[in-house]
Write an enzyme that holds these catalytic residues in place. Structure first.
Site, short mmCIF file in Angstrom:
data_model
loop_
_atom_site.label_atom_id
_atom_site.label_comp_id
_atom_site.label_asym_id
_atom_site.label_seq_id
_atom_site.Cartn_x
_atom_site.Cartn_y
_atom_site.Cartn_z
N ARG A 224 0.86 -1.19 0.00
CA ARG A 224 0.00 0.00 0.00
C ARG A 224 0.89 1.24 0.00
NH1 ARG A 224 -3.52 -2.48 -1.82
NH2 ARG A 224 -5.60 -2.90 -0.99
N HIS A 272 -1.25 -0.04 -9.92
CA HIS A 272 -2.01 -0.95 -9.05
C HIS A 272 -2.51 -2.17 -9.84
CE1 HIS A 272 -4.51 -1.18 -5.10
NE2 HIS A 272 -4.19 -2.38 -5.54
N1 LIG Z 1 -0.98 -4.20 -5.30
C1 LIG Z 1 -1.92 -5.12 -5.36
O1 LIG Z 1 -2.45 -5.39 -6.44
C2 LIG Z 1 -2.35 -5.84 -4.11
C3 LIG Z 1 -3.15 -6.99 -4.23
C4 LIG Z 1 -3.49 -7.67 -3.07
C5 LIG Z 1 -3.04 -7.22 -1.84
N2 LIG Z 1 -2.28 -6.10 -1.75
C6 LIG Z 1 -1.80 -5.62 -0.45
O2 LIG Z 1 -1.04 -6.65 0.16
C7 LIG Z 1 -1.35 -6.65 1.55
C8 LIG Z 1 -0.96 -7.96 2.20
O3 LIG Z 1 -1.88 -8.97 1.80
P1 LIG Z 1 -1.92 -10.38 2.55
O4 LIG Z 1 -3.06 -11.15 1.98
O5 LIG Z 1 -0.58 -11.00 2.53
O6 LIG Z 1 -2.24 -9.90 4.03
P2 LIG Z 1 -2.22 -10.75 5.39
O7 LIG Z 1 -2.32 -12.20 5.09
O8 LIG Z 1 -3.23 -10.12 6.28
O9 LIG Z 1 -0.74 -10.51 5.96
C9 LIG Z 1 -0.35 -9.28 6.47
C10 LIG Z 1 1.07 -9.40 6.99
O10 LIG Z 1 1.49 -8.10 7.43
C11 LIG Z 1 1.99 -8.22 8.74
N3 LIG Z 1 1.74 -7.00 9.51
C12 LIG Z 1 0.57 -6.35 9.70
N4 LIG Z 1 0.74 -5.28 10.49
C13 LIG Z 1 2.05 -5.24 10.81
C14 LIG Z 1 2.85 -4.39 11.58
N5 LIG Z 1 2.33 -3.34 12.23
N6 LIG Z 1 4.16 -4.66 11.70
C15 LIG Z 1 4.70 -5.72 11.07
N7 LIG Z 1 4.01 -6.58 10.32
C16 LIG Z 1 2.69 -6.34 10.17
C17 LIG Z 1 1.25 -9.36 9.36
O11 LIG Z 1 1.99 -9.83 10.49
P3 LIG Z 1 1.48 -11.09 11.36
O12 LIG Z 1 1.62 -12.29 10.45
O13 LIG Z 1 2.43 -11.11 12.48
O14 LIG Z 1 0.06 -10.82 11.73
C18 LIG Z 1 1.19 -10.34 8.18
O15 LIG Z 1 2.38 -11.09 8.11
C19 LIG Z 1 -2.84 -6.33 1.58
O16 LIG Z 1 -3.24 -5.80 2.84
C20 LIG Z 1 -2.95 -5.28 0.49
O17 LIG Z 1 -2.71 -4.00 1.07
C21 LIG Z 1 -1.92 -5.40 -2.87
#
Ligand SMILES: NC(=O)c1ccc[n+]([C@@H]2O[C@H](COP(=O)([O-])OP(=O)(O)OC[C@H]3O[C@@H](n4cnc5c(N)ncnc54)[C@H](OP(=O)(O)O)[C@@H]3O)[C@@H](O)[C@H]2O)c1
Length: 309
Positions: A224, A272
């Site tokens: 993000r 994006h």
């Molecule tokens: N550009 C694009 O097209 C696109 C597409 C899809 C998603 N995204 C982005 O990718 C992000 C991640 O997706 P995901 O499915 O992998 O999410 P997820 O499964 O919810 O994983 C989030 C990760 O971030 C870590 N995290 C959250 N808050 C944190 C903090 N304050 N400090 C350190 N680590 C932190 C979490 O740690 P823990 O494991 O310890 O909880 C987890 O490992 C989405 O939220 C979205 O913003 C972008």
């Protein structure tokens, strides 16, 4: 009586979702009536993507869940009228997109592809890239997407270190906490940011932490836009401290035409497109959650409202 599901995503999304959702409901043996407009009090499930057609969720008194078609839920999770369970999207198709985006951009920077693609003189420069084993990569965020990307990069031979909020036991080294972040950033040539946007991750890479990166390091951000302090990033790129930033997500989208990222020689902008949800695979995830809701089973990928992801 059929289950009533309201498609509350932008109208332009309907054409690509109507058929795959219908097929997934049929495959799951669910009698779902999928509509784009309904009496809120009669709706059983909302299928949502931002900006969406619903901003006040309070009239949806019967709804058992709001099922997001997006992985990132920062645009809905803080909505005070949303009292229904919120599930985010975890979609193998989306994960596949993200893995290819991240692997592609890591390889671009590792191989120095730009040098060859943009060659403007017949110079036979045989300087090879380092061996992948000498190119450490950090992945910040070890959720569904970060873990898959880290595993793919590791499989290509790069030493990968991951960082997340909590400690992890994964097949590659991981770290957590502020000290851990410093270690991880200081040990990598390429940093991939795959964290959600929350109050805690806002400006995670600020001037101080960007200063922990190695000289000439590359940042790839498909997470993000708000994860990075834009002014600090531009200053680090201008000074040559950072080698390049490949950015897919921005504080303001579309990225405004006059934004310095568009023309900066050390910035690559992608609009994006790192990982769209893939309707043929994601529809099955929506159907499974509706099946679970009807069976009284726990939903998959429930968002923790306190953590906001
Ligand atoms: N550009 C694009 O097209 C696109 C597409 C899809 C998603 N995204 C982005 O990718 C992000 C991640 O997706 P995901 O499915 O992998 O999410 P997820 O499964 O919810 O994983 C989030 C990760 O971030 C870590 N995290 C959250 N808050 C944190 C903090 N304050 N400090 C350190 N680590 C932190 C979490 O740690 P823990 O494991 O310890 O909880 C987890 O490992 C989405 O939220 C979205 O913003 C972008």
């Amino acid at each position: 009586m059929p289950i009533l599901a309201l498609f509350a995503a932008p109208a332009g999304d309907w054409a690509e979702w109507e058929a795959p959702l219908g097929a997934a409901f049929a495959a799951a043996g669910l009698d779902v009536r999928l509509v784009t407009d309904a009496d809120p009090a009669a709706v059983d499930y909302l299928i949502y993507a931002p900006p969406g057609t619903v901003s006040d969720f309070s009239p949806f008194t019967r709804a058992k869940a709001v099922l997001s078609l997006w992985a990132g839920v920062e645009r809905i999770v803080g909505n005070a009228s949303l009292t229904q369970p919120l599930c985010r999207m975890v979609d193998p198709g989306m994960t596949g997109h993200m893995v290819s985006y991240v692997a592609g951009h890591v390889l671009r920077h590792h191989l120095g592809m730009d040098r060859h693609l943009k060659r403007n003189a017949p110079v036979w420069d045989q300087t090879p890239p380092p061996h992948p084993s000498d190119r450490p990569v950090a992945v910040l965020g070890l959720g569904e997407l970060g873990r898959a990307c880290a595993a793919a990069i590791a499989a290509l031979g790069f030493p990968v270190t991951g960082w997340a909020r909590t400690a992890k036991a994964l097949p590659f080294p991981t770290d957590h906490g502020e000290d851990g972040l410093r270690r991880v950033l200081g040990g990598a040539d390429i940093v991939v940011t795959l964290l959600p946007r929350t109050a805690e991750t806002e400006n995670l890479l600020d001037a101080r932490r960007l200063g922990w990166l190695r000289q000439g390091a590359v940042v790839i951000n498909p997470g993000r836009g708000a994860l990075i302090d834009e002014d600090a990033l531009l200053a680090a790129l201008d000074s040559g401290r950072l080698g390049h930033a490949t950015l897919d997500v921005f504080r303001q989208e579309p990225l405004p035409p006059g934004h310095p990222f568009w023309t900066h020689p050390r910035v690559t902008v992608t609009p994006h497109i790192a990982a769209n949800t893939h309707p043929p695979t994601a529809s099955g995830v929506v159907a499974e959650n509706i099946r679970r809701g009807e069976a009284g089973e726990p939903f998959l990928y429930l968002v923790d409202r306190a953590r906001a992801y």
